[in-house]
Design a protein around this motif. Sequence first.
Motif, PDB file in Angstrom:
ATOM      1  N   ALA A 108      91.731  44.053  -7.745  1.00 41.41           N
ATOM      2  CA  ALA A 108      90.422  45.080  -7.028  1.00 41.41           C
ATOM      3  C   ALA A 108      89.348  44.730  -7.499  1.00 41.41           C
ATOM      4  N   VAL A 109      88.466  44.830  -6.316  1.00 40.13           N
ATOM      5  CA  VAL A 109      87.128  44.708  -6.651  1.00 40.13           C
ATOM      6  C   VAL A 109      86.039  45.260  -5.635  1.00 40.13           C
ATOM      7  N   LEU A 110      84.957  45.658  -6.072  1.00 37.15           N
ATOM      8  CA  LEU A 110      83.962  46.080  -4.946  1.00 37.15           C
ATOM      9  C   LEU A 110      83.765  44.810  -4.100  1.00 37.15           C
ATOM     10  N   PRO A 111      83.457  45.406  -2.686  1.00 36.68           N
ATOM     11  CA  PRO A 111      82.879  44.402  -1.799  1.00 36.68           C
ATOM     12  C   PRO A 111      81.678  43.658  -2.060  1.00 36.68           C
ATOM     13  N   GLU A 112      81.748  42.262  -1.609  1.00 32.93           N
ATOM     14  CA  GLU A 112      80.736  41.427  -1.941  1.00 32.93           C
ATOM     15  C   GLU A 112      79.469  41.849  -1.222  1.00 32.93           C
ATOM     16  N   ASN A 113      79.536  42.566  -0.019  1.00 35.28           N
ATOM     17  CA  ASN A 113      78.463  43.131   0.716  1.00 35.28           C
ATOM     18  C   ASN A 113      78.127  44.423  -0.043  1.00 35.28           C
ATOM     19  N   THR A 114      76.677  44.165  -0.359  1.00 35.98           N
ATOM     20  CA  THR A 114      76.305  45.389  -1.440  1.00 35.98           C
ATOM     21  C   THR A 114      76.269  46.801  -0.852  1.00 35.98           C
ATOM     22  N   GLU A 115      75.468  46.462   0.531  1.00 35.82           N
ATOM     23  CA  GLU A 115      75.668  47.842   1.373  1.00 35.82           C
ATOM     24  C   GLU A 115      76.839  48.620   1.468  1.00 35.82           C
ATOM     25  N   ARG A 116      77.838  47.831   1.819  1.00 37.08           N
ATOM     26  CA  ARG A 116      79.045  48.784   1.658  1.00 37.08           C
ATOM     27  C   ARG A 116      79.777  48.867   0.289  1.00 37.08           C
ATOM     28  N   ALA A 117      79.196  48.060  -0.574  1.00 37.29           N
ATOM     29  CA  ALA A 117      79.753  48.566  -1.970  1.00 37.29           C
ATOM     30  C   ALA A 117      78.983  49.632  -2.315  1.00 37.29           C
ATOM     31  N   HIS A 118      77.831  49.989  -1.986  1.00 42.80           N
ATOM     32  CA  HIS A 118      77.251  51.119  -2.585  1.00 42.80           C
ATOM     33  C   HIS A 118      77.510  52.420  -1.753  1.00 42.80           C
ATOM     34  N   GLN A 119      77.859  52.245  -0.378  1.00 40.37           N
ATOM     35  CA  GLN A 119      78.588  53.377   0.261  1.00 40.37           C
ATOM     36  C   GLN A 119      79.635  53.707  -0.389  1.00 40.37           C
ATOM     37  N   LEU A 121      80.709  53.707  -3.571  1.00 36.97           N
ATOM     38  CA  LEU A 121      80.400  54.276  -4.728  1.00 36.97           C
ATOM     39  C   LEU A 121      79.819  55.679  -4.340  1.00 36.97           C
ATOM     40  N   ALA A 122      78.948  55.834  -3.543  1.00 33.40           N
ATOM     41  CA  ALA A 122      78.219  57.107  -3.102  1.00 33.40           C
ATOM     42  C   ALA A 122      79.253  58.053  -2.510  1.00 33.40           C
ATOM     43  N   ALA A 123      80.410  57.316  -1.994  1.00 33.02           N
ATOM     44  CA  ALA A 123      81.558  58.339  -1.347  1.00 33.02           C
ATOM     45  C   ALA A 123      82.273  58.631  -2.419  1.00 33.02           C
ATOM     46  N   GLY A 124      82.190  58.160  -3.855  1.00 32.80           N
ATOM     47  CA  GLY A 124      83.076  58.476  -4.920  1.00 32.80           C
ATOM     48  C   GLY A 124      84.277  57.436  -4.995  1.00 32.80           C
ATOM     49  N   GLN A 125      84.445  56.397  -4.280  1.00 31.98           N
ATOM     50  CA  GLN A 125      85.393  55.620  -4.197  1.00 31.98           C
ATOM     51  C   GLN A 125      84.966  54.250  -5.306  1.00 31.98           C
ATOM     52  N   GLN A 126      86.221  53.580  -5.136  1.00 36.78           N
ATOM     53  CA  GLN A 126      86.116  52.273  -6.055  1.00 36.78           C
ATOM     54  C   GLN A 126      86.442  51.155  -5.010  1.00 36.78           C
TER      55      GLN A 126
ATOM     56  N   LEU B 121      74.683  55.689  -8.384  1.00 37.87           N
ATOM     57  CA  LEU B 121      75.257  55.960  -7.113  1.00 37.87           C
ATOM     58  C   LEU B 121      76.271  56.720  -6.605  1.00 37.87           C
ATOM     59  N   ALA B 122      77.253  56.831  -7.805  1.00 38.14           N
ATOM     60  CA  ALA B 122      78.440  57.844  -7.695  1.00 38.14           C
ATOM     61  C   ALA B 122      77.792  59.282  -7.473  1.00 38.14           C
TER      62      ALA B 122
END
Lengths: 337, 337
Positions: A108-119, A121-126, B121-122
């Motif tokens: 499990a990793v964060l997406p390489e697309n930074t915008e999507r990764a931040h989205q 995290l901001a939604a409380g997801q991993q 971000l979270a």
Amino acid sequence: MSYELFVEVTRNGTVESRHFGAAVVCDFKGSVVKSWGDIESLVFPRSALKPMLAIHLVESGASDRFALNDAELSLACSSHQGEQMHQDLVASWLNRLGLTEDHLACGAVLPENTERAHQLLAAGQQGCRLHHNCSGKHTGFLTTALHLNMPLDKYHLLEHPLQQVSLDILSDLAVIDLRQYPIGIDGCGLPAPTMPLLQLGRAVARFANPEDLSDCRAQAIYRLHEAITNEPLYIAGHGSVVSELNEVTKGSVLAKTGAEGVLIAALPEQGLGIALKIADGSNRARSVALLAILDYLGMLSDEEKQQLQAHIVPTLVNSRGLAVGEIRPAASWLKKA
Amino acid sequence: MSYELFVEVTRNGTVESRHFGAAVVCDFKGSVVKSWGDIESLVFPRSALKPMLAIHLVESGASDRFALNDAELSLACSSHQGEQMHQDLVASWLNRLGLTEDHLACGAVLPENTERAHQLLAAGQQGCRLHHNCSGKHTGFLTTALHLNMPLDKYHLLEHPLQQVSLDILSDLAVIDLRQYPIGIDGCGLPAPTMPLLQLGRAVARFANPEDLSDCRAQAIYRLHEAITNEPLYIAGHGSVVSELNEVTKGSVLAKTGAEGVLIAALPEQGLGIALKIADGSNRARSVALLAILDYLGMLSDEEKQQLQAHIVPTLVNSRGLAVGEIRPAASWLKKA
């Protein structure tokens, strides 16, 4: 072991950093058209092999059996950026197979697309396994394993029959026995074969024009060309050089990245394969180097170059939004005689 | 322009990527103790200059006037990682000056510390100017400007008197006139001078043992040594090689990173300065190279090496949590005769 100076990073016109590399252009008969640096040096092609690893998915009949569409086949060849579109398609494909994310061997990793990764995290997801840039390739392997009644468990290990067939196919394309070379473990857990850079170039050329391969293998490769060309955003993602090259050239240049500074490009119309390695493993230099080689070979029209300008000489912008430098082909490189 | 092979990145024992570099060890009288690669090549030292840029803050009397403590002086020399402790200290220091984040010329960015960035971000927050790794340096400049009644506006521009004094001080340390060399713009908006790598090594050695400088300048440098040694976490952050080297060696090795593969180390007890540049700008290779040089020079005890092991040969772990490779000094480098 020798490399040439390929790419310079400048700050206000002065060179700040330098990237060295080796590269080869081969034709599908195995001849070297042009080379730079030591092309006998061993490389880990990493994800640059994905389009070749997807051949089995098609030639085994798994792709037809599960009615994979162009987007899914492109995704099977991809290092995707974990955008919503990629995540959704991996999820729906797994679902159609009756499988879940838990069947994927990648971590499990964060997406390489930074915008999507931040989205996220901001939604409380991993990040999850679906976001891994290799999840499309893994889903492809699972599809083939299901079709051939192979165990789904431990499909990522070298001793699994799927990986043994993969080695056979890659060896066929590279015209060497890959079992004679070191094999490491990739970021996603799959085997990471090595080969001389020259052999990688030859394999890419035979992927570009597979007419010397078996008919069944050649047909599978043509099917993959078609899928990647029709769905360029599924093999990488928005803003990526691979997707944009594919789209802008309408499939005349099918490029694929590999981790640690590897980049390949298959040119189906010319039956040419390009393989390059940036010695230091840098990602920022490889696309600048590939586009410089394509231009040197006369493969890009003025219009295409204009559309790809942001990748040909990327601008460096500082935290105040000011352009402070650029990444460019080294002034000493690729002088036409 | 020549570099030596400094660092190799391996995958399951086979070399995958290679980092080339140049480095010099100088004594404070200006002699070269040891060098690798072309040390006349021009480098942008970038943030490696920060401890030297903080000299003016102390020698001008600004530091005493505003009663800066060790942590604040260490932060003035820092490329901090934007952890809560760094953010809080910049904020309280600015507040004591009657200033706010808006006075900082650096741009808003997410912290370099990934955990902290994800936390923000979270929590629905964004990066701000306080999180910029240079915000301590900028607050130092503002402190000096206030003390000397210089305009606070545009303090980051080359023509501002603060930056002119900085060039004078750096030229004094490097024993060359920096105005004769190209000057770019840094990531945070401040001038980014260049100098030959050799001169950077000499400047670092004179920072390590400043007895040949004016008494006032030397006293300021001793004050900075003390502050950095007492507050190692404020010059970088948790888990960083700079903070840990400083802490483990109890100030015997005062290292500082610069962007694009630069790393320096001042050795006050020996009056030595080390400066190195990884040609490709890589951060992962520079600390491995510095620690190899320190070991080659016999500067690290067995106990210190044990404590710093994670930085000496970092392990590469894949997405499945498996150790798949390492970053190590090249086998061909630093052979003792």
